[in-house]
Design a protein around this motif. Structure first.
Motif, PDB file in Angstrom:
ATOM      1  N   GLU A 211       0.843  -0.904  -0.485  1.00 13.88           N
ATOM      2  CA  GLU A 211       0.249   0.237  -0.391  1.00 13.88           C
ATOM      3  C   GLU A 211       1.233   1.527  -0.178  1.00 13.88           C
ATOM      4  N   PRO A 212       0.446   2.278  -0.706  1.00 15.18           N
ATOM      5  CA  PRO A 212       1.670   3.784  -0.580  1.00 15.18           C
ATOM      6  C   PRO A 212       1.348   3.728  -0.284  1.00 15.18           C
ATOM      7  N   GLY A 213       1.707   5.160   0.457  1.00 18.27           N
ATOM      8  CA  GLY A 213       2.056   6.232   1.645  1.00 18.27           C
ATOM      9  C   GLY A 213       1.224   6.233   2.433  1.00 18.27           C
ATOM     10  N   TYR A 242       7.132  -1.041   0.865  1.00 19.51           N
ATOM     11  CA  TYR A 242       8.159  -0.028   0.286  1.00 19.51           C
ATOM     12  C   TYR A 242       7.608   1.532   0.458  1.00 19.51           C
ATOM     13  N   ASP A 243       7.040   1.398   0.719  1.00 20.81           N
ATOM     14  CA  ASP A 243       6.219   3.307   0.790  1.00 20.81           C
ATOM     15  C   ASP A 243       6.046   3.562   1.923  1.00 20.81           C
ATOM     16  N   LEU A 244       6.859   3.272   3.154  1.00 21.76           N
ATOM     17  CA  LEU A 244       7.061   3.958   4.166  1.00 21.76           C
ATOM     18  C   LEU A 244       7.614   4.997   4.129  1.00 21.76           C
ATOM     19  N   GLY A 245       8.770   4.863   3.512  1.00 20.48           N
ATOM     20  CA  GLY A 245       9.640   6.206   4.120  1.00 20.48           C
ATOM     21  C   GLY A 245       9.054   7.256   3.387  1.00 20.48           C
ATOM     22  N   GLY A 246       7.870   7.354   2.363  1.00 17.48           N
ATOM     23  CA  GLY A 246       7.510   9.079   1.402  1.00 17.48           C
ATOM     24  C   GLY A 246       6.330   9.754   1.805  1.00 17.48           C
ATOM     25  N   VAL A 247       6.057   9.867   3.390  1.00 15.11           N
ATOM     26  CA  VAL A 247       5.133  10.207   3.828  1.00 15.11           C
ATOM     27  C   VAL A 247       6.082  11.588   4.285  1.00 15.11           C
ATOM     28  N   MET A 266      11.727  -6.463   9.764  1.00 19.59           N
ATOM     29  CA  MET A 266      11.154  -5.895   8.208  1.00 19.59           C
ATOM     30  C   MET A 266      11.682  -6.661   7.329  1.00 19.59           C
ATOM     31  N   ALA A 267      10.663  -7.302   6.414  1.00 22.34           N
ATOM     32  CA  ALA A 267      11.055  -8.287   5.112  1.00 22.34           C
ATOM     33  C   ALA A 267      11.310  -7.553   3.688  1.00 22.34           C
ATOM     34  N   THR A 268      12.572  -7.044   2.653  1.00 28.75           N
ATOM     35  CA  THR A 268      12.326  -6.236   1.881  1.00 28.75           C
ATOM     36  C   THR A 268      12.911  -7.994   0.635  1.00 28.75           C
ATOM     37  N   VAL A 269      12.512  -7.076  -0.492  1.00 28.59           N
ATOM     38  CA  VAL A 269      12.914  -7.972  -1.510  1.00 28.59           C
ATOM     39  C   VAL A 269      13.435  -7.613  -2.133  1.00 28.59           C
ATOM     40  N   ALA A 273      12.715   0.777  -5.418  1.00 25.99           N
ATOM     41  CA  ALA A 273      11.743   2.552  -5.331  1.00 25.99           C
ATOM     42  C   ALA A 273      12.319   3.088  -3.965  1.00 25.99           C
ATOM     43  N   ARG A 274      11.749   4.372  -4.261  1.00 26.42           N
ATOM     44  CA  ARG A 274      12.335   5.343  -4.326  1.00 26.42           C
ATOM     45  C   ARG A 274      11.943   6.149  -2.216  1.00 26.42           C
ATOM     46  N   ARG A 275      10.908   5.606  -2.262  1.00 32.69           N
ATOM     47  CA  ARG A 275      10.384   5.479  -0.922  1.00 32.69           C
ATOM     48  C   ARG A 275      10.319   4.363   0.494  1.00 32.69           C
ATOM     49  N   GLN A 276      11.345   3.465   0.372  1.00 28.63           N
ATOM     50  CA  GLN A 276      11.301   2.534   1.336  1.00 28.63           C
ATOM     51  C   GLN A 276      11.912   3.754   2.838  1.00 28.63           C
ATOM     52  N   LEU A 277      11.555   2.921   3.667  1.00 24.79           N
ATOM     53  CA  LEU A 277      12.698   3.576   5.101  1.00 24.79           C
ATOM     54  C   LEU A 277      14.103   2.923   4.724  1.00 24.79           C
ATOM     55  N   SER A 278      14.789   4.058   5.317  1.00 25.48           N
ATOM     56  CA  SER A 278      16.285   3.414   5.413  1.00 25.48           C
ATOM     57  C   SER A 278      17.281   1.779   5.375  1.00 25.48           C
TER      58      SER A 278
END
Length: 403
Positions: A211-213, A242-247, A266-269, A273-278
């Motif tokens: 889900e986004p933003g 992958y969008d939790l870092g974008g707000v 956290m599990a990433t693949v 995506a530019r707006r991921q958590l660091s």
């Protein structure tokens, strides 16, 4: 077992003594010492923890089959329908291709796997059972956890909840959820079912979040609330997200801090995506972060090749890493990061400079691979590999042994 002439995380050459399933001793390499017992020649290769793939869909694999045109539509629901239209018509049966994919993963150096198993009114328990069969076939070669996963949502099709519960009765290790706001459009009910079944069967939770933003943040807030209220600290993983870092920076920092407080993993693949958590901030905060390949050349995506060293390169690349310590962080996440999600006995990655997994007392789940340094191994993705699981060689030369 004695591993002679290996370089833990690229350090000085040592000899490693393994007793049963643990590293018992590490001593400077002595080229004059005689081999004793089961001896593995490290030949100066890097010694790393074996890989942990904690986000893979073994149940949808087409690895090893002819490459096919991508026919999926936009969005989770359309992609799911594309899979539903095609998965029964593959060139070989599901059980065979799931086992073959797991075998290839082990051969490349992965000895810990958390796999999704889709459960819905279309496939019912067929995909779940195929993953169970593969887990049993390679029980001596890898640890496999199975997540019962409502890929089509929980609320959209009658009978889904009953099938999910049946898979838990049959031994599923993790209860999955997916996009509670965007897909099922009733996030409270969706998450109440997910956490309720997890509590009933005493399993962990893994939420698949695309889900986004602000919508993704809203669903995450509901997960945080339930984790705290039910005392499920250390038993919840957020996948993708992958969008939790974008707000905003303040929202991102707050989410990371609460993940750390509640021990939510956290599990990433490694998405583009530019707006991921660091990744750096997550590691420095002590959040358990693992890596996975997601689908592998399936009806969702043409990507994936069973090689977590390739996916580690992708994690470093998509995060814009150039420094050696950051590239090695990606490698630590791909190995011990995922291990710490699957078992709290495994040491988590505690920060950018932390390199766990190859010390005295650590579990002997190890990978020998050619490379000058860990960073160069990620860049070059060497093929000279020996894989050790619980103190036994389970793969060598990209082939599984001991079956």
């Amino acid at each position: 077992m004695l591993i002679r002439d290996a370089r833990p995380w690229g350090g000085a050459s040592v000899d490693v003594v393994i007793i049963a399933d643990r590293i018992a001793e590490i001593r400077p390499h002595d080229p004059t010492s005689a081999p004793v017992g089961d001896t593995v020649d490290g030949r100066g290769r890097l010694l790393l923890p074996a890989f942990s793939d904690v986000h893979v869909h073994l149940d949808s694999t087409r690895v090893g089959l002819p490459f096919r045109e991508h026919t999926g539509g936009a969005g989770v629901w359309e992609m799911m329908l594309n899979d539903r239209r095609n998965w029964r018509d593959a060139e070989i049966g599901l059980t065979e291709r799931v086992a073959g994919t797991l075998e290839r993963m082990i051969a490349n150096g992965t000895t810990r796997v958390r796999s999704y198993a889709q459960v819905d009114v279309d496939c019912r328990l067929e995909k779940f059972e195929a993953v169970v069969n593969a887990k049993e076939a390679f029980a001596n070669h890898a640890d496999v956890q199975i997540m019962t996963f409502p890929q089509a949502g929980i609320l959209r099709e009658a009978g889904t909840v009953e099938l999910l519960e049946e898979s838990l009765k049959q031994g599923a290790d993790v209860m999955g959820g997916i996009d509670p706001s965007q897909l099922d459009r009733d996030p409270a009910r969706h998450l109440d079912i997910v956490f309720g079944l997890a509590e009933k069967y005493q399993v962990e939770v893994d939420i698949h979040l695309h889900e986004p933003g602000e919508l993704g943040v809203f669903s995450t807030e509901l997960v945080l609330e339930r984790t705290r209220a039910l005392g499920m600290q250390g038993k919840v993983t957020m996948s993708h997200a992958y969008d939790l870092g974008g707000v905003s920076e303040s929202v991102s920092r707050s989410i990371i801090d609460r993940f750390a407080e509640l021990d939510i993993a956290m599990a990433t693949v490694a998405p583009a995506a530019r707006r991921q958590l660091s990744l750096v901030q997550l590691a420095e905060a002590g959040v358990r972060v693992g890596l996975g390949e997601d689908g592998q050349r399936d009806y969702w995506s043409p990507y994936g090749n069973c090689d977590m060293l390739d996916r580690t390169w992708q994690l470093a690349f998509t995060n814009g890493f150039r420094r050696d310590d950051h590239i090695e962080l990606a490698l630590a996440v791909a190995t011990m990061g995922g291990a710490s999600i699957m078992s709290h006995e495994s040491e988590r990655v505690a920060g950018v400079g932390d390199r766990p997994g190859v010390g005295v007392g650590d579990r002997a789940d190890l990978l020998l691979v050619d490379g000058e340094t860990p960073s160069s191994a990620v860049m070059d993705r060497g093929r000279d590999r020996t894989v050790i699981h619980d103190g036994r060689v389970v793969a060598d030369g990209l082939r599984v042994v001991g079956r």
